[in-house]
Design a protein around this motif. Sequence first.
Motif, mmCIF file in Angstrom:
data_model
loop_
_atom_site.group_PDB
_atom_site.id
_atom_site.type_symbol
_atom_site.label_atom_id
_atom_site.label_comp_id
_atom_site.label_asym_id
_atom_site.label_seq_id
_atom_site.Cartn_x
_atom_site.Cartn_y
_atom_site.Cartn_z
ATOM 1 N N LYS A 141 1.075 -0.997 0.002
ATOM 2 C CA LYS A 141 0.108 -0.144 0.303
ATOM 3 C C LYS A 141 0.779 1.033 0.394
ATOM 4 O O LYS A 141 0.268 2.326 -0.667
ATOM 5 C CB LYS A 141 -0.482 0.180 1.327
ATOM 6 N N ALA A 142 1.955 1.033 0.676
ATOM 7 C CA ALA A 142 2.645 2.118 0.514
ATOM 8 C C ALA A 142 3.308 2.414 -0.689
ATOM 9 O O ALA A 142 3.666 4.156 -0.698
ATOM 10 C CB ALA A 142 4.055 2.090 1.404
ATOM 11 N N ALA A 143 3.584 1.489 -1.209
ATOM 12 C CA ALA A 143 4.440 1.525 -2.393
ATOM 13 C C ALA A 143 3.967 2.325 -3.119
ATOM 14 O O ALA A 143 3.813 3.323 -4.429
ATOM 15 C CB ALA A 143 5.111 0.029 -2.739
ATOM 16 N N GLU A 144 2.401 2.008 -3.394
ATOM 17 C CA GLU A 144 1.122 2.692 -4.287
ATOM 18 C C GLU A 144 0.964 3.330 -3.939
ATOM 19 O O GLU A 144 0.834 4.326 -5.316
ATOM 20 C CB GLU A 144 -0.621 1.069 -4.691
ATOM 21 N N LYS A 145 0.870 4.433 -2.755
ATOM 22 C CA LYS A 145 0.682 5.734 -2.514
ATOM 23 C C LYS A 145 1.768 5.874 -3.213
ATOM 24 O O LYS A 145 0.852 7.600 -3.133
ATOM 25 C CB LYS A 145 0.390 5.446 -0.944
ATOM 26 N N LEU A 146 3.115 5.732 -2.894
ATOM 27 C CA LEU A 146 4.499 6.743 -3.045
ATOM 28 C C LEU A 146 4.433 6.802 -4.349
ATOM 29 O O LEU A 146 4.139 8.344 -4.923
ATOM 30 C CB LEU A 146 5.411 6.165 -2.260
ATOM 31 N N ARG A 180 1.647 6.883 -6.982
ATOM 32 C CA ARG A 180 0.682 7.902 -7.353
ATOM 33 C C ARG A 180 0.895 9.767 -6.292
ATOM 34 O O ARG A 180 0.279 9.162 -7.503
ATOM 35 C CB ARG A 180 -0.515 6.938 -6.598
ATOM 36 N N ARG A 181 1.381 9.479 -5.552
ATOM 37 C CA ARG A 181 1.905 10.972 -4.876
ATOM 38 C C ARG A 181 2.764 11.519 -5.679
ATOM 39 O O ARG A 181 2.800 12.517 -6.172
ATOM 40 C CB ARG A 181 2.388 10.863 -3.696
ATOM 41 N N MET A 182 4.499 10.909 -6.604
ATOM 42 C CA MET A 182 5.459 10.906 -7.233
ATOM 43 C C MET A 182 4.405 11.076 -8.434
ATOM 44 O O MET A 182 4.844 12.515 -9.208
ATOM 45 C CB MET A 182 6.140 10.104 -7.640
ATOM 46 N N GLN A 183 3.492 10.326 -9.037
ATOM 47 C CA GLN A 183 3.426 10.676 -10.066
ATOM 48 C C GLN A 183 2.189 12.078 -10.553
ATOM 49 O O GLN A 183 2.017 12.933 -11.229
ATOM 50 C CB GLN A 183 1.932 9.923 -10.972
ATOM 51 N N GLU A 184 0.923 12.617 -9.361
ATOM 52 C CA GLU A 184 0.162 13.406 -8.942
ATOM 53 C C GLU A 184 1.382 14.799 -8.666
ATOM 54 O O GLU A 184 0.854 15.310 -9.435
ATOM 55 C CB GLU A 184 0.322 13.171 -7.952
ATOM 56 N N ASP A 185 2.435 14.671 -7.943
ATOM 57 C CA ASP A 185 3.632 15.887 -8.341
ATOM 58 C C ASP A 185 3.862 16.858 -9.941
ATOM 59 O O ASP A 185 4.185 17.749 -10.378
ATOM 60 C CB ASP A 185 4.549 15.023 -7.257
ATOM 61 N N GLU A 186 4.982 14.787 -10.206
ATOM 62 C CA GLU A 186 4.840 15.386 -11.505
ATOM 63 C C GLU A 186 3.674 16.290 -12.496
ATOM 64 O O GLU A 186 4.023 17.248 -13.574
ATOM 65 C CB GLU A 186 5.613 14.211 -12.189
ATOM 66 N N GLU A 187 2.558 15.520 -12.992
ATOM 67 C CA GLU A 187 1.659 15.956 -13.340
ATOM 68 C C GLU A 187 1.104 17.720 -13.208
ATOM 69 O O GLU A 187 1.051 18.253 -13.899
ATOM 70 C CB GLU A 187 0.118 15.471 -13.500
ATOM 71 N N ARG A 188 1.064 18.142 -11.854
ATOM 72 C CA ARG A 188 1.038 19.272 -11.235
ATOM 73 C C ARG A 188 2.331 20.705 -11.908
ATOM 74 O O ARG A 188 1.612 20.845 -12.165
ATOM 75 C CB ARG A 188 0.735 19.214 -9.976
#
Length: 207
Positions: free
Chosen positions: A186-191, A193-201
């Motif tokens: 779960k930690a790997a999945e959320k982290l 996703r967080r990096m992908q969202e940061d890159e998108e922003r």
Amino acid sequence: MDYRTLTSGGLLRLAREKGMSLPEQEAAYTEFSEQIFAVYTGGGSPRHLHFTLAFAEAELCAVSQYAGGRASPCVEKALSLVRHLLDGVKTQVPPLSSIPSKDEKKDDTPADALLMRWTGNLSDFVEMVYGLDSLKCINGGETGVTELLLGFGKLFGLKLKDKQCYNAYADIKRRKSDSRTYFFDKAAEKLNRRMQEDEERERMRKR
């Protein structure tokens, strides 16, 4: 606890003398190790422990410089041990800015009060600690998992019993999924996703 406890033994006295024999060095270092273990596990405040270790480091450095930078191996080992423990204690000492001045009203919060608490479930906590132990990324893997459980439990304000942790680990091992490491998955999945969202922003800002 006297802050000079670690410098009152025979190690520094013998180190200042010429011709210190190997048996004398080993005996003095053993005595120093026992003293530092008693101080480190004695339950004193982080600030007092930090000052005691820093004072010992300064005295050992002075001995090393007195010897022309070529102190005995036992002094070098003692200095290395003190510095290693200091690194750990520094993370527990609140910044000086958090100490109220004499004109400020003091609250009832102890100086070494915990600032973090574990809000996940016990299984996640146990899985995290066992994972870190398996990676051997704390003290080179020399610290046992029981000590890690107690250490992290204290850090996060958890009152744990050995049986609780053992049962939680047993439950993790009994999981039937392809991957039994729910917390790390779960930690790997959320982290990720967080990096992908940061890159998108970041891409959106550059438009």
